[in-house]
Design a protein around this motif. Structure first.
Motif, PDB file in Angstrom:
ATOM      1  N   ARG A 131       0.847  -1.194   0.000  1.00  0.00           N
ATOM      2  CA  ARG A 131       0.000   0.000   0.000  1.00  0.00           C
ATOM      3  C   ARG A 131       0.878   1.239   0.000  1.00  0.00           C
ATOM      4  O   ARG A 131       0.603   2.205  -0.698  1.00  0.00           O
ATOM      5  CB  ARG A 131      -0.892  -0.030   1.248  1.00  0.00           C
ATOM      6  CG  ARG A 131      -2.153   0.752   1.048  1.00  0.00           C
ATOM      7  CD  ARG A 131      -3.139   0.467   2.157  1.00  0.00           C
ATOM      8  NE  ARG A 131      -3.977   1.636   2.383  1.00  0.00           N
ATOM      9  CZ  ARG A 131      -4.730   1.804   3.449  1.00  0.00           C
ATOM     10  NH1 ARG A 131      -4.735   0.881   4.396  1.00  0.00           N
ATOM     11  NH2 ARG A 131      -5.469   2.872   3.579  1.00  0.00           N
ATOM     12  N   GLU A 153      -0.815   3.120  -3.084  1.00  0.00           N
ATOM     13  CA  GLU A 153      -1.255   4.458  -2.727  1.00  0.00           C
ATOM     14  C   GLU A 153      -0.110   5.453  -2.742  1.00  0.00           C
ATOM     15  O   GLU A 153      -0.292   6.636  -2.487  1.00  0.00           O
ATOM     16  CB  GLU A 153      -1.920   4.445  -1.352  1.00  0.00           C
ATOM     17  CG  GLU A 153      -3.254   3.732  -1.380  1.00  0.00           C
ATOM     18  CD  GLU A 153      -4.014   3.921  -0.088  1.00  0.00           C
ATOM     19  OE1 GLU A 153      -3.395   4.350   0.898  1.00  0.00           O
ATOM     20  OE2 GLU A 153      -5.223   3.623  -0.071  1.00  0.00           O
ATOM     21  N   GLU A 166     -11.307  -5.158  -6.477  1.00  0.00           N
ATOM     22  CA  GLU A 166     -12.487  -4.446  -5.985  1.00  0.00           C
ATOM     23  C   GLU A 166     -13.744  -5.015  -6.639  1.00  0.00           C
ATOM     24  O   GLU A 166     -14.722  -5.349  -5.969  1.00  0.00           O
ATOM     25  CB  GLU A 166     -12.346  -2.951  -6.297  1.00  0.00           C
ATOM     26  CG  GLU A 166     -13.450  -2.135  -5.671  1.00  0.00           C
ATOM     27  CD  GLU A 166     -13.170  -0.633  -5.792  1.00  0.00           C
ATOM     28  OE1 GLU A 166     -12.043  -0.270  -6.189  1.00  0.00           O
ATOM     29  OE2 GLU A 166     -14.074   0.152  -5.498  1.00  0.00           O
ATOM     30  N   THR A 170     -16.899  -7.034  -4.948  1.00  0.00           N
ATOM     31  CA  THR A 170     -18.258  -6.517  -5.112  1.00  0.00           C
ATOM     32  C   THR A 170     -19.180  -7.556  -5.736  1.00  0.00           C
ATOM     33  O   THR A 170     -20.287  -7.817  -5.247  1.00  0.00           O
ATOM     34  CB  THR A 170     -18.236  -5.259  -6.000  1.00  0.00           C
ATOM     35  OG1 THR A 170     -17.370  -4.301  -5.407  1.00  0.00           O
ATOM     36  CG2 THR A 170     -19.628  -4.675  -6.133  1.00  0.00           C
ATOM     37  N   ASN A 194      -1.551  -3.758  -0.833  1.00  0.00           N
ATOM     38  CA  ASN A 194      -2.616  -2.936  -1.372  1.00  0.00           C
ATOM     39  C   ASN A 194      -3.819  -3.772  -1.795  1.00  0.00           C
ATOM     40  O   ASN A 194      -4.967  -3.356  -1.688  1.00  0.00           O
ATOM     41  CB  ASN A 194      -2.102  -2.137  -2.564  1.00  0.00           C
ATOM     42  CG  ASN A 194      -3.027  -0.994  -2.904  1.00  0.00           C
ATOM     43  OD1 ASN A 194      -3.229  -0.106  -2.085  1.00  0.00           O
ATOM     44  ND2 ASN A 194      -3.613  -1.050  -4.089  1.00  0.00           N
ATOM     45  N   PHE A 197      -6.484  -4.111   0.747  1.00  0.00           N
ATOM     46  CA  PHE A 197      -7.202  -2.861   0.955  1.00  0.00           C
ATOM     47  C   PHE A 197      -8.290  -2.685  -0.105  1.00  0.00           C
ATOM     48  O   PHE A 197      -9.438  -2.352   0.192  1.00  0.00           O
ATOM     49  CB  PHE A 197      -6.204  -1.710   0.902  1.00  0.00           C
ATOM     50  CG  PHE A 197      -6.821  -0.379   1.128  1.00  0.00           C
ATOM     51  CD1 PHE A 197      -7.326  -0.024   2.374  1.00  0.00           C
ATOM     52  CD2 PHE A 197      -6.902   0.531   0.086  1.00  0.00           C
ATOM     53  CE1 PHE A 197      -7.900   1.212   2.583  1.00  0.00           C
ATOM     54  CE2 PHE A 197      -7.485   1.766   0.290  1.00  0.00           C
ATOM     55  CZ  PHE A 197      -7.985   2.111   1.537  1.00  0.00           C
ATOM     56  N   VAL A 198      -7.906  -2.935  -1.337  1.00  0.00           N
ATOM     57  CA  VAL A 198      -8.856  -2.793  -2.440  1.00  0.00           C
ATOM     58  C   VAL A 198      -9.977  -3.823  -2.332  1.00  0.00           C
ATOM     59  O   VAL A 198     -11.153  -3.520  -2.581  1.00  0.00           O
ATOM     60  CB  VAL A 198      -8.110  -2.955  -3.788  1.00  0.00           C
ATOM     61  CG1 VAL A 198      -9.089  -3.033  -4.926  1.00  0.00           C
ATOM     62  CG2 VAL A 198      -7.136  -1.808  -3.983  1.00  0.00           C
ATOM     63  N   LYS A 201     -12.369  -2.773   0.212  1.00  0.00           N
ATOM     64  CA  LYS A 201     -13.136  -1.635  -0.288  1.00  0.00           C
ATOM     65  C   LYS A 201     -14.339  -2.122  -1.109  1.00  0.00           C
ATOM     66  O   LYS A 201     -15.479  -1.662  -0.919  1.00  0.00           O
ATOM     67  CB  LYS A 201     -12.225  -0.781  -1.159  1.00  0.00           C
ATOM     68  CG  LYS A 201     -12.768   0.582  -1.514  1.00  0.00           C
ATOM     69  CD  LYS A 201     -11.658   1.399  -2.167  1.00  0.00           C
ATOM     70  CE  LYS A 201     -12.204   2.495  -3.064  1.00  0.00           C
ATOM     71  NZ  LYS A 201     -11.158   3.010  -3.973  1.00  0.00           N
ATOM     72  N   ARG A 204     -16.948  -3.713   1.202  1.00  0.00           N
ATOM     73  CA  ARG A 204     -17.763  -2.762   1.959  1.00  0.00           C
ATOM     74  C   ARG A 204     -18.749  -2.022   1.066  1.00  0.00           C
ATOM     75  O   ARG A 204     -19.900  -1.764   1.457  1.00  0.00           O
ATOM     76  CB  ARG A 204     -16.870  -1.772   2.702  1.00  0.00           C
ATOM     77  CG  ARG A 204     -16.007  -2.460   3.753  1.00  0.00           C
ATOM     78  CD  ARG A 204     -15.406  -1.471   4.708  1.00  0.00           C
ATOM     79  NE  ARG A 204     -16.418  -0.751   5.467  1.00  0.00           N
ATOM     80  CZ  ARG A 204     -16.188  -0.119   6.601  1.00  0.00           C
ATOM     81  NH1 ARG A 204     -14.960  -0.134   7.105  1.00  0.00           N
ATOM     82  NH2 ARG A 204     -17.138   0.527   7.228  1.00  0.00           N
ATOM     83  N   ALA A 205     -18.293  -1.685  -0.121  1.00  0.00           N
ATOM     84  CA  ALA A 205     -19.182  -0.983  -1.046  1.00  0.00           C
ATOM     85  C   ALA A 205     -20.396  -1.838  -1.365  1.00  0.00           C
ATOM     86  O   ALA A 205     -21.539  -1.352  -1.418  1.00  0.00           O
ATOM     87  CB  ALA A 205     -18.431  -0.622  -2.319  1.00  0.00           C
TER      88      ALA A 205
END
Lengths: 349, 349
Positions: A131, A153, A166, A170, A194, A197-198, A201, A204-205
């Motif tokens: 990250r 990042e 991501e 999803t 990283n 983290f993605v 993300k 959660r989305a």
DNA sequence: AATAGCGTCGTAAACGTTTACGGCACACTG
DNA sequence: CAGTGTGCCGTAAACGTTTACGACGCTATT
């Protein structure tokens, strides 16, 4: 042993002319060029790499850095096809690929600093992106072209290609929700990657979109290995209010998890729904077959190679793509490791 | 960017003295050596690799050649720890390890010839050794030190370290015979790999020792992959007089075979006994747990590194082992994938 | 016919190191 | 005091290439 000098004497030419002939430069008679090429292949002459590198200030090779203890767990069949794709592209420009394996014990940034300072390669491909990744600043500062497999990042306008973790998260959650699941766990790798983290993300989305409250106790960290998957299974089985489904970022986790469930007499897809990244020979032969995501590693390698060349001044003209920052799409492969939520309701011991 | 010249000017010394100081040569005042080293690390000076290589006629790096389509099926799960071991040894002498991945499409011998002619490395480690391997003659002729991971029948007194596939096969068969099995099959990889030849040799020797007639129909060839294992399972299930046990040379075969048996409602270790090479994270999480053979890949890497150095004139003095030709022992790990022959008698559909 | 241009080739410098060799200053020996 | 050795350092060549530059002969132009 035998250098260009020997070849020149053999032909009765100067080494300058021979060199120009071999490198397809102008100012040389097509006839003599033929002679030179013929003699070169007859005598088995191949230019000394050190000599040319020294003179040109370029090694004509690019490095692919991998880590022995790759925390993303990418090791087994992952990299080989990627190498293949990269190499195919590089060979178009007479560039070589060398793989630079960083020992588990060594600091990746330091390892990289050494090879950069030595000018061992003209460009680099990074994997297991963190990250916050010091290597990116290092390479930017050294003005060495590179591309990262996995974004970061870390600030800066550098090229990367990142698998769509991501999107994977999803879509995994969406599919599970559609099957009635509300308590969905997620497995994440070590915190500095990283990738994790993605992945989180996206997870959660998707929850938010479907009006499911985020429950931190459903975020499970574990080593990216079979052992880690087993551990996760263990953890789930000991939870007071366990999830009915889980999404995994690595197929080896599935192996361990399957194993733990099996030990408990439970069946993946029935007692616990599992959707994982990535399709592999292993995922196909698990039973029940793993629902997961597919990508062509070879094509990924090709894309990496082309994006890298685009960032090398010497070759950029052929690859007018600018700084590539690209999310790599993946296709869902439906197996039998996920099922309706109803079946899972009563497995608690 | 900044070379030794810059460093020398900065110190008010000649480049000769600076070079000697950096390389720990005599004829330099300990005091000035300190100054030089300090300045070098302060300015971040690292010698240009091309420059030294050209001058010394050595690259200070050794290559480890691997193949994208390694027919033995060894992927980087296998190689990573080996790299690590090799690197540990090489680093003692400031040597670097670079991995040279040969594309699936390219001829390994040709690929090797290129890197040899270019003088990219000082020494080489070969893998996926063929029964007749052109690369060995190539390297011998070029007088480039090398070691083969896996012996070959190619003539010559070259160093190699070979996993004890013969012993593995022999011991596997012996264990199965002791459990009452008489019809024992063997899975082999593509014919040109020396590995398969040795494995078969051990298999036949064990049969002979236990007075079991060799049955060619029990020798199964397949790709070294999950798919190959599945195929083998298919073949066995369709045999008129199937074996009650099988030995495998690669753990991924077990995955495919397990899968095929599972599809047929059969249980490994009960309906068909399986003993395989090699213990891996995967073998541990198969259920039933795979009976297989263990080795330390890192130690193997260390041994490879040391044996290679022993064959390099420059370093041989520290490794007085001569030409290493060594069979690497392996330890049996008992799982539950093999069992008594009695159970298997009636599974035919 | 003198000049300009082009095609072809040789010459030599340069890349960043390492290392054989010689030189200098000093201490020590006789 | 002459001579010899020793410790330290600078000089310069060499490794195998590539490439800027100039030289040469020939043809086409003015």
């Amino acid at each position: 042993m035998r250098g260009i000098k020997h070849l020149a004497e053999h032909l009765g030419l100067s080494i300058g002319t021979v060199s120009r002939a071999l490198n397809a430069k102008p100012d040389v008679n097509p006839e003599t060029r033929k002679r030179v090429l013929a003699a070169a292949s007859a005598l088995g002459y191949v230019p000394n790499q050190s000599g040319r590198s020294l003179r040109q200030g370029a090694t004509n090779s690019v490095g692919f850095m991998i880590e022995a203890g790759d925390p993303s767990g990418n090791s087994d069949t992952f990299f080989m096809p990627v190498f293949d794709g990269v190499q195919q592209v590089l060979s178009r420009h007479h560039l070589d690929l060398v793989v630079l394996p960083c020992s588990a014990g060594e600091d990746p940034a330091q390892y990289l600093a050494r090879t950069v300072a030595r000018r061992q390669v003209d460009a680099l491909i990074l994997s297991a992106t963190r990250r916050q990744d010091d290597r990116i600043a290092l390479l930017s500062k050294a003005r060495l072209p590179f591309i990262a497999l996995g974004r970061s990042e870390t600030a800066g306008n550098y090229p990367w290609i990142d698998l769509d973790f991501e999107g994977v998260a999803t879509r995994s959650v969406a599919r599970l929700v559609a099957a009635g699941h509300r308590r969905i766990a997620v497995a994440l790798p070590s915190k500095d990657l990283n990738l994790g983290f993605v992945y989180l993300k996206g997870y959660r989305a998707a929850l938010e979109k479907h009006d499911i409250a985020f429950d931190p106790s459903l975020v499970l960290r574990a080593a990216s290995s079979e052992q880690g998957g087993y551990q996760i299974g263990h953890e789930i089985l000991s939870m007071a209010n366990p999830p009915t489904a889980i999404i995994l970022h690595y197929e080896l986790l599935a192996i361990g998890l399957y194993s733990r469930l099996h030990d408990a007499g439970l069946v993946p897809g029935n007692d616990l729904s599992i959707i994982s990244f990535r399709e592999s020979p292993i995922s196909r032969f698990l039973s029940p077959r793993l629902t997961c995501f597919r990508l062509s590693l070879r094509e990924l390698g090709v894309a990496l190679g082309e994006a890298l060349l685009a960032s090398m001044p010497k070759y950029a003209e052929h690859y007018p793509q600018g700084v590539v920052q690209r999310v790599w799409p993946m296709e869902m492969v439906v197996g039998e490791s996920d099922g309706p939520a109803a079946a899972a309701s009563d497995y608690r011991s």
